[in-house]
Scaffold this motif. Structure first.
Motif, short mmCIF file in Angstrom:
data_model
loop_
_atom_site.label_atom_id
_atom_site.label_comp_id
_atom_site.label_asym_id
_atom_site.label_seq_id
_atom_site.Cartn_x
_atom_site.Cartn_y
_atom_site.Cartn_z
N ASP A 15 2.35 10.10 -6.11
CA ASP A 15 1.86 8.93 -5.39
C ASP A 15 2.94 8.23 -4.58
OD1 ASP A 15 3.36 7.98 -7.46
OD2 ASP A 15 1.90 6.51 -8.18
N THR A 16 4.07 8.92 -4.38
CA THR A 16 5.22 8.27 -3.78
C THR A 16 6.00 9.24 -2.89
OG1 THR A 16 5.44 6.85 -5.74
CG2 THR A 16 7.35 7.00 -4.28
N TYR A 17 6.39 8.77 -1.71
CA TYR A 17 7.43 9.44 -0.94
C TYR A 17 8.77 8.81 -1.35
CZ TYR A 17 3.74 11.18 2.17
OH TYR A 17 2.63 11.79 2.68
N LYS A 42 -1.24 4.90 0.78
CA LYS A 42 -1.53 4.05 1.93
C LYS A 42 -0.98 4.65 3.21
CE LYS A 42 -2.05 -0.46 -0.30
NZ LYS A 42 -1.51 -1.84 -0.41
N MET A 43 0.17 5.30 3.15
CA MET A 43 0.74 5.91 4.34
C MET A 43 -0.14 7.05 4.83
SD MET A 43 4.82 5.86 3.41
CE MET A 43 5.33 6.48 5.01
N VAL A 44 -0.63 7.87 3.89
CA VAL A 44 -1.51 8.98 4.27
C VAL A 44 -2.81 8.46 4.90
CG1 VAL A 44 -2.90 10.87 3.34
CG2 VAL A 44 -0.55 10.57 2.56
N ALA A 45 -3.29 7.32 4.39
CA ALA A 45 -4.53 6.74 4.90
C ALA A 45 -4.34 5.96 6.19
CB ALA A 45 -5.15 5.84 3.83
N HIS A 47 -2.68 3.11 6.48
CA HIS A 47 -2.68 1.67 6.22
C HIS A 47 -1.54 1.02 6.99
CE1 HIS A 47 -2.48 -2.13 4.01
NE2 HIS A 47 -3.67 -1.86 3.53
N PRO A 48 -1.78 -0.13 7.60
CA PRO A 48 -0.73 -0.75 8.43
C PRO A 48 0.41 -1.37 7.63
CG PRO A 48 -2.67 -2.17 8.34
CD PRO A 48 -3.07 -0.87 7.69
N ALA A 49 0.23 -1.57 6.32
CA ALA A 49 1.28 -2.27 5.56
C ALA A 49 1.47 -1.63 4.18
CB ALA A 49 0.91 -3.74 5.40
N PRO A 50 1.94 -0.38 4.13
CA PRO A 50 2.22 0.23 2.83
C PRO A 50 3.40 -0.49 2.17
CG PRO A 50 3.08 1.60 4.58
CD PRO A 50 2.29 0.53 5.24
N LEU A 51 3.42 -0.46 0.85
CA LEU A 51 4.49 -1.10 0.11
C LEU A 51 5.71 -0.19 0.01
CD1 LEU A 51 2.37 -2.59 -2.83
CD2 LEU A 51 3.21 -3.80 -0.81
N SER A 52 6.85 -0.77 -0.25
CA SER A 52 8.07 0.01 -0.47
C SER A 52 8.93 -0.70 -1.51
CB SER A 52 8.85 0.20 0.83
OG SER A 52 9.31 -1.04 1.32
N VAL A 53 9.76 0.08 -2.17
CA VAL A 53 10.70 -0.45 -3.17
C VAL A 53 12.06 0.19 -2.92
CG1 VAL A 53 11.27 -0.58 -5.63
CG2 VAL A 53 8.89 -0.78 -4.90
#
Length: 248
Positions: A15-17, A42-45, A47-53
């Motif tokens: 679920d993560t890049y 979200k990136m695959v879909a 989505h304009p604002a995927p989360l990041s850590v």
């Protein structure tokens, strides 16, 4: 930014890049290493604002634990890790490998954690190479080529992309390679298989150096394995008599 991210390496988890960098200071701040988790679904879909850590391992982390940077796991095969499993990362020290676990919680990103998961002592290896230093030349340009005095970087201080992950029945397996001096003046491809069993620690399952005694340098490799556990190691070759090529 205070830092210049260098030497990026990528991995794909369920679920993560994952992206890792070596971060050099543009001021007086110390060298560091970063790992970034990007919200894959979200990136695959689109989505304009995927989360990041981001986790930044700076000078407060002992340098032997992060070496010259981290490699993130990159999944092979259809059998994926258990949901919520930490994402393995690996770093190199002298005669040791260091494992790190990145646990990402996309429901509560602030709960994500990056922790050192153990040091694995290896068989001894030699990352030096008898270079002929020339004024104005690169100190790590050591590998000869035919019909020229121009040499190529040895890059013995890095683990090489990819850190290939595959889940088998009953255990997880990860393989990685690096450049070593296999014999005087000859580079070889050092490789490792690391395993993790359910509820267990990481351990080195097997290791070796591929370097037939023919005087040809083999380095800059990449390794992976198939569903049966067969490994394939690809690498570059060169010597004073052998033109640069890619073999496997």
């Amino acid at each position: 930014s205070t830092y210049c991210p260098d030497y990026p390496k990528y991995g794909v988890w369920s679920d993560t890049y994952v992206l890792t960098t070596r971060d050099f200071s543009l001021s007086a701040a110390p060298f560091g290493v970063s790992t970034y988790a990007l919200e894959k679904d979200k990136m695959v879909a689109g989505h304009p604002a995927p989360l990041s850590v981001q986790f930044f391992l700076d000078g407060s982390v002992p340098s032997n634990l992060i070496g010259n940077g981290l490699l993130p796991s990159d999944i092979d095969g259809k059998r994926h890790p258990t949901a919520g499993s930490p994402i393995p990362h690996i770093a190199m020290d002298f005669n040791a490998l260091n494992m790190w676990d990145l646990s990402v919680d996309w429901t509560s990103p602030s709960s994500s954690r990056m922790v050192h998961a153990g040091e694995l002592r290896t068989a001894k290896f030699d990352i030096s190479y008898p270079c002929d230093f020339t004024p104005g030349g690169r100190p790590d340009a050591c590998i000869p080529q035919p019909n020229t005095e121009q040499k190529v970087d040895f890059l013995g201080f890095f683990l090489l992309h990819r850190f290939a992950y595959r889940k088998f029945r009953g255990y997880e397996s990860m393989v990685v390679t690096k450049n070593v001096q296999a014999r005087t003046g000859v580079a070889g491809a050092r490789w490792y298989e690391i395993r993790r069993y359910p509820y267990g620690d990481y351990s080195i399952y097997q290791q070796g150096t591929f370097s037939p005694d023919d005087g040809v340098n083999r380095w800059m490799g990449s390794i992976a394995q198939d569903a049966a556990g067969n490994m394939l190691l690809g690498y570059s070759v060169s010597s004073k008599e052998v033109y640069m090529d890619i073999h496997g």
